[in-house]
Design a protein around this motif. Structure first.
Motif, PDB file in Angstrom:
ATOM      1  N   THR A 180      -8.337  -3.508   0.513  1.00  0.00           N
ATOM      2  CA  THR A 180      -7.665  -4.607  -0.184  1.00  0.00           C
ATOM      3  C   THR A 180      -8.397  -4.986  -1.463  1.00  0.00           C
ATOM      4  OG1 THR A 180      -8.904  -6.257   1.091  1.00  0.00           O
ATOM      5  CG2 THR A 180      -6.758  -5.571   1.967  1.00  0.00           C
TER       6      THR A 180
ATOM      7  N   SER B 129      -1.218  -2.418   5.175  1.00  0.00           N
ATOM      8  CA  SER B 129      -1.007  -3.818   4.818  1.00  0.00           C
ATOM      9  C   SER B 129      -0.415  -3.928   3.417  1.00  0.00           C
ATOM     10  CB  SER B 129      -2.349  -4.562   4.857  1.00  0.00           C
ATOM     11  OG  SER B 129      -2.245  -5.827   4.239  1.00  0.00           O
ATOM     12  N   THR B 130       0.374  -4.957   3.199  1.00  0.00           N
ATOM     13  CA  THR B 130       0.919  -5.209   1.862  1.00  0.00           C
ATOM     14  C   THR B 130      -0.185  -5.627   0.891  1.00  0.00           C
ATOM     15  OG1 THR B 130       1.425  -7.501   2.485  1.00  0.00           O
ATOM     16  CG2 THR B 130       3.184  -5.853   2.752  1.00  0.00           C
ATOM     17  N   ARG B 131      -1.375  -5.928   1.405  1.00  0.00           N
ATOM     18  CA  ARG B 131      -2.493  -6.345   0.547  1.00  0.00           C
ATOM     19  C   ARG B 131      -3.323  -5.153   0.073  1.00  0.00           C
ATOM     20  NH1 ARG B 131      -5.963  -8.753   3.847  1.00  0.00           N
ATOM     21  NH2 ARG B 131      -7.151  -9.660   2.112  1.00  0.00           N
TER      22      ARG B 131
ATOM     23  N   GLY C 112      -7.482  -2.607   4.556  1.00  0.00           N
ATOM     24  CA  GLY C 112      -6.115  -2.496   4.065  1.00  0.00           C
ATOM     25  C   GLY C 112      -5.121  -2.115   5.141  1.00  0.00           C
TER      26      GLY C 112
END
Length: 432
Positions: free
Chosen positions: A288, A207-209, A134
């Motif tokens: 993620t 991370s945006t995920r 992530g």
């Protein structure tokens, strides 16, 4: 009534579905446990291998099996009997000892919840490792000095074990439950100072995920008396909570964290059950995919007749409570004016009203509140009472918060005794 919101249940169902398709990880969790949880979510029919799910009683057995140790063993600070009741590796604050201590709980009075023993950690060599898929780059380490260089935040908040007041399921509702027989003293409030977890995650390259984070402690691996090794204490939370109000706390009441309370750095997840505020932080995984550990599968879910046969969604928020700062079975003189004091707290809203009954619930009077109510903290209250009739009596207090919720007469039982929030019937004796 459960304390699990629809959104939390839906989130858990989504996570379980992702596990089924290989998009989630369950570290240290057996496939049988995951099948049980999938059954609770109503999607077990999609599991390719049919396995019988254990009963709710079996699911709670792991939390009931504790290593046998001398009471208070492994706790560093003094545990005088006038301040604490000892339960194995845990120390419960005597609630009456909080009278006169102020809004925050002194470290000397603060309860201790340990799965094993308090570790002794060298702050100079300590580092917090942030890692996982992530992050946009590789793993990142932070020293204590680096955390202290970030913008500091102070929050006044309580930390409360999910099982606080568990013993009243048995003594007040005649419903036996498993686990440490806490009274009302598995809670403490403090001024916590530290760095926002959101700031640290962003500096580490969030991370945006990313969907989950899982903090892990540096205390010993938790091994039950039957030999089951659950590893180090760890419990995932959704990224939405991690980015909201969670702190990496390094101070408590204006001083460095004491060893028993997480030195050098602990997580503080305001308003959530205490297991979410991991002590002695060593690493935080950022993922993620949804994450599971034994502390949100077998432990810290609700089991019982009122819940899905395979358990509720993982516990998040604490509940609403109030209690007298008075010994149980206290002896009070008749025809004497007494000042009854106590505290009330809520994870959902500010405490707006406390009512007290001195006649077993036949009539109620409003108590005086001594603090400005706020969600995730507590409010001190008091009320005068001049008992007229010698003999046994029951004192009751019930709190209402800004959401409009009032403590119920009884709490829906669950096998592990979590989130007891009923009005307590506090026994006293009035003497002539």
């Amino acid at each position: 009534m459960t304390r699990i919101t629809e959104s939390e249940s839906a989130y858990d169902r989504h996570r379980l579905g992702q596990w089924l398709t290989g998009e989630a990880r369950a570290e240290g969790v057996g496939r049988r446990d995951m099948v049980r949880l999938l059954a609770a979510a109503g999607i077990v029919s999609a599991v390719p291998v049919a396995l019988s799910a254990p009963t709710a009683g079996a699911a709670s057995a792991g939390s009931a099996a504790r290593p046998v140790r001398a009471a208070g063993a492994g706790i560093v600070k003094p545990l005088p009997p006038e301040l604490f009741t000892l339960h194995g590796t845990n120390a419960e604050t005597r609630f009456e000892a909080l009278a006169g201590t102020g809004l925050t709980t002194p470290v000397s009075h603060f309860f201790v919840r340990n799965h094993t023993t308090t570790p002794r950690i060298d702050a100079a060599s300590w580092k917090l490792r942030i890692w996982g898929d992530g992050l946009t780059g590789g793993a990142r380490q932070f020293t204590l000095a680096e955390l202290r260089s970030l913008p500091p935040v102070t929050r006044t908040a309580f930390v409360e074990c999910a099982g606080n007041a568990r013993n009243y399921f048995k003594t007040q509702q005649n419903q036996p439950v498993a686990g440490t027989p806490w009274g009302t003293g598995a809670i403490g409030a403090a001024h916590w100072r530290g760095a926002r977890l959101s700031d640290v995650l962003r500096r580490a390259g969030l991370s945006t995920r990313a969907v989950d984070v899982m903090p892990r402690g540096l205390d010993d691996e938790y091994v039950t008396s039957n030999g089951t090794n659950y590893g180090r204490v760890r419990r995932p939370m959704p990224i939405s909570k991690a980015l909201d109000d969670v702190l990496l706390a390094y101070e408590m009441n204006g001083a460095p964290l004491p060893p028993d309370h997480g030195f050098p750095v602990r997580l503080l997840a305001p308003s959530w059950v205490g297991i979410s505020s991991i002590k002695w932080l060593g690493d935080i995984e950022v993922s993620t995919v949804p994450l599971y550990s034994p502390w949100n599968t077998d432990f810290y879910r609700l089991y019982g007749d009122a819940y899905p046969s395979e358990g509720s969604a993982p516990l998040t928020r604490q509940t609403l409570k109030s209690a007298f700062e008075l010994p149980w079975n206290a002896r009070l003189s008749a025809h004497t004016r007494h000042r009854l004091t106590g505290r009330a707290w809520s994870a959902d809203g500010a405490v707006t009203r406390v009512e007290v009954s001195t006649d077993g619930g036949a009539s109620w009077r409003r108590a005086r509140l001594h603090d400005t109510g706020r969600r995730g903290s507590w409010t001190r209250w008091s009320i005068p009472w001049t008992p007229r009739k010698p003999g046994p009596a029951e004192l009751l207090s019930r709190a209402t918060d800004s959401t409009g919720r009032t403590q119920p007469e009884t709490t829906v039982p669950n096998t592990q005794g979590y989130l007891f929030d009923a009005v307590l019937r506090h026994a006293v004796t009035v003497e002539a």
